[in-house]
Design a protein around this motif. Sequence first.
Motif, PDB file in Angstrom:
ATOM      1  N   GLN A  69       0.806  -0.770  -0.018  1.00 13.41           N
ATOM      2  CA  GLN A  69      -0.008   0.149   0.233  1.00 13.41           C
ATOM      3  C   GLN A  69       1.219   2.139   0.039  1.00 13.41           C
ATOM      4  N   THR A  70       0.607   1.817  -1.124  1.00 17.32           N
ATOM      5  CA  THR A  70       1.483   3.562  -1.111  1.00 17.32           C
ATOM      6  C   THR A  70       0.557   4.353  -0.930  1.00 17.32           C
ATOM      7  N   GLY A  71      -0.169   5.478   0.423  1.00 19.89           N
ATOM      8  CA  GLY A  71      -0.548   6.683  -0.005  1.00 19.89           C
ATOM      9  C   GLY A  71      -1.043   6.904   1.467  1.00 19.89           C
ATOM     10  N   ASP A  72      -1.814   7.903   2.072  1.00 20.26           N
ATOM     11  CA  ASP A  72      -1.903   8.105   3.007  1.00 20.26           C
ATOM     12  C   ASP A  72      -4.352   7.773   3.523  1.00 20.26           C
ATOM     13  N   TYR A  73      -3.966   7.125   4.716  1.00 26.24           N
ATOM     14  CA  TYR A  73      -5.040   6.865   5.406  1.00 26.24           C
ATOM     15  C   TYR A  73      -5.691   5.608   4.723  1.00 26.24           C
ATOM     16  N   ASN A  74      -5.177   5.171   4.623  1.00 25.00           N
ATOM     17  CA  ASN A  74      -5.226   3.261   4.357  1.00 25.00           C
ATOM     18  C   ASN A  74      -5.695   2.310   5.360  1.00 25.00           C
ATOM     19  N   THR A  75      -6.588   0.698   4.675  1.00 23.99           N
ATOM     20  CA  THR A  75      -6.895   0.967   6.687  1.00 23.99           C
ATOM     21  C   THR A  75      -6.632  -0.880   5.712  1.00 23.99           C
ATOM     22  N   ILE A  76      -6.100  -1.903   6.240  1.00 26.14           N
ATOM     23  CA  ILE A  76      -6.172  -2.794   6.253  1.00 26.14           C
ATOM     24  C   ILE A  76      -6.981  -3.497   7.869  1.00 26.14           C
ATOM     25  N   THR A  77      -8.098  -4.327   7.271  1.00 25.41           N
ATOM     26  CA  THR A  77      -8.624  -5.244   8.580  1.00 25.41           C
ATOM     27  C   THR A  77      -8.466  -6.756   8.150  1.00 25.41           C
ATOM     28  N   GLY A  78      -8.814  -7.900   9.257  1.00 25.01           N
ATOM     29  CA  GLY A  78      -8.707  -9.001   8.840  1.00 25.01           C
ATOM     30  C   GLY A  78      -8.297 -10.216   9.468  1.00 25.01           C
ATOM     31  N   ASN A  79      -8.058 -11.294   9.274  1.00 24.65           N
ATOM     32  CA  ASN A  79      -8.246 -12.572  10.073  1.00 24.65           C
ATOM     33  C   ASN A  79      -7.316 -13.878   9.121  1.00 24.65           C
ATOM     34  N   MET A  80      -6.182 -14.435   9.486  1.00 25.90           N
ATOM     35  CA  MET A  80      -5.471 -15.045   8.901  1.00 25.90           C
ATOM     36  C   MET A  80      -5.525 -16.524   9.891  1.00 25.90           C
ATOM     37  N   GLN A  81      -5.647 -17.296   9.254  1.00 23.21           N
ATOM     38  CA  GLN A  81      -5.757 -18.999   9.835  1.00 23.21           C
ATOM     39  C   GLN A  81      -5.421 -19.831   9.273  1.00 23.21           C
ATOM     40  N   GLY A  82      -4.005 -20.348   9.860  1.00 22.67           N
ATOM     41  CA  GLY A  82      -2.977 -21.815   9.121  1.00 22.67           C
ATOM     42  C   GLY A  82      -1.723 -22.073   9.718  1.00 22.67           C
ATOM     43  N   ASP A  83      -1.213 -22.621   9.370  1.00 20.75           N
ATOM     44  CA  ASP A  83       0.013 -23.499   9.467  1.00 20.75           C
ATOM     45  C   ASP A  83       1.116 -22.710   8.202  1.00 20.75           C
ATOM     46  N   ASN A  84       2.746 -22.628   7.818  1.00 21.54           N
ATOM     47  CA  ASN A  84       3.330 -22.563   6.835  1.00 21.54           C
ATOM     48  C   ASN A  84       2.772 -21.244   5.989  1.00 21.54           C
ATOM     49  N   ILE A  85       2.535 -19.318   7.009  1.00 20.69           N
ATOM     50  CA  ILE A  85       1.995 -19.247   5.686  1.00 20.69           C
ATOM     51  C   ILE A  85       3.410 -18.284   5.578  1.00 20.69           C
ATOM     52  N   LYS A  86       3.265 -17.397   4.093  1.00 20.10           N
ATOM     53  CA  LYS A  86       4.079 -16.015   4.712  1.00 20.10           C
ATOM     54  C   LYS A  86       3.592 -15.354   3.662  1.00 20.10           C
ATOM     55  N   PHE A  87       3.453 -13.952   5.129  1.00 22.61           N
ATOM     56  CA  PHE A  87       2.874 -12.882   4.885  1.00 22.61           C
ATOM     57  C   PHE A  87       3.903 -11.476   4.762  1.00 22.61           C
ATOM     58  N   VAL A  88       2.886 -10.760   3.791  1.00 25.85           N
ATOM     59  CA  VAL A  88       4.245  -9.313   3.986  1.00 25.85           C
ATOM     60  C   VAL A  88       3.267  -8.135   3.823  1.00 25.85           C
ATOM     61  N   LEU A  89       3.456  -6.886   4.112  1.00 21.29           N
ATOM     62  CA  LEU A  89       3.005  -5.977   4.365  1.00 21.29           C
ATOM     63  C   LEU A  89       4.162  -5.128   3.797  1.00 21.29           C
ATOM     64  N   ASN A  90       4.373  -4.341   2.793  1.00 20.47           N
ATOM     65  CA  ASN A  90       4.963  -3.401   2.559  1.00 20.47           C
ATOM     66  C   ASN A  90       3.983  -1.947   2.292  1.00 20.47           C
ATOM     67  N   THR A  91       4.078  -0.615   3.082  1.00 22.61           N
ATOM     68  CA  THR A  91       3.686   0.113   3.443  1.00 22.61           C
ATOM     69  C   THR A  91       4.309   1.200   3.066  1.00 22.61           C
ATOM     70  N   THR A  92       3.867   2.404   2.362  1.00 19.60           N
ATOM     71  CA  THR A  92       4.976   3.546   2.462  1.00 19.60           C
ATOM     72  C   THR A  92       3.400   4.971   2.412  1.00 19.60           C
ATOM     73  N   GLY A  93       3.796   5.823   3.794  1.00 21.36           N
ATOM     74  CA  GLY A  93       2.635   6.514   3.655  1.00 21.36           C
ATOM     75  C   GLY A  93       2.378   7.483   5.076  1.00 21.36           C
ATOM     76  N   ASP A  94       1.491   8.274   5.335  1.00 20.09           N
ATOM     77  CA  ASP A  94       0.669   8.959   6.986  1.00 20.09           C
ATOM     78  C   ASP A  94      -0.621   8.355   7.615  1.00 20.09           C
ATOM     79  N   THR A  95      -0.732   7.797   8.209  1.00 17.36           N
ATOM     80  CA  THR A  95      -2.093   8.099   8.681  1.00 17.36           C
ATOM     81  C   THR A  95      -2.731   6.704   8.279  1.00 17.36           C
TER      82      THR A  95
END
Length: 226
Positions: A69-95
């Motif tokens: 996510q690149t920008g301002d006032y962005n949101t992520i809401t949720g759930n992950m369930q399981g094993d051997n998960i690879k999760f990467v969040l890259n974000t640039t911005g404010d608020t």
Amino acid sequence: MKKLAIKTAAFVMIPVIAMADQSVYIDQTGETFDFTITQSGDGNAIGDASDVSPYFVFDGDSQDIDITQTGDYNTITGNMQGDNIKFVLNTTGDTNTWDITSTMMDYSTLTFNVTGISNDLIFSLGQSVSAQYTTLTYDIVGNDNSGTWTIDADGVTQDVDITGDDNVLIYTATGYGTSVDGHTLTADVQGSNNAITILQETTIAASNINITTDGSDQIFSITQSD
């Protein structure tokens, strides 16, 4: 505003690219899932914070989730369930605001790369089903960012790098530890007026906290127990 809703099962690769003021909802069940999303601009959302069912749901083992996510006032809401998960969040911005929960997550790796000002990262691992041998990496660059990280795990390794001023982190790690490994937290905090609160508890194995700091008016509060 444009909205993209996805409901899918296993063995699927879905790249999603969204511009400003976009919403992506996904409810995924099954194993071996590869999901990549890139959002650019302001006011984008993955999941819906106002809904009882957030529609950012991943349920299954061996998932590969990559979000940018690149920008301002962005949101992520949720759930992950399981094993051997690879999760990467890259974000640039404010608020920006992220509220992510995860259940189970044995032998998983999660990486959070955040650059900006006044961002809020709420993350919980384990929930009612404790995780084990999970690796978490946080790289926070900027000022006035906040994090509330709640970890329920039988042995977890965390690497935290914070560069900037006036950042606030509340980190809680509980769980039994394993017969081999407890919790390990390595933190490198560079800047001024940062406030770090750490509670680390295990009942079987020894846990470790390693902190390097460079800056003025830092506040650290550390509690360990077994």
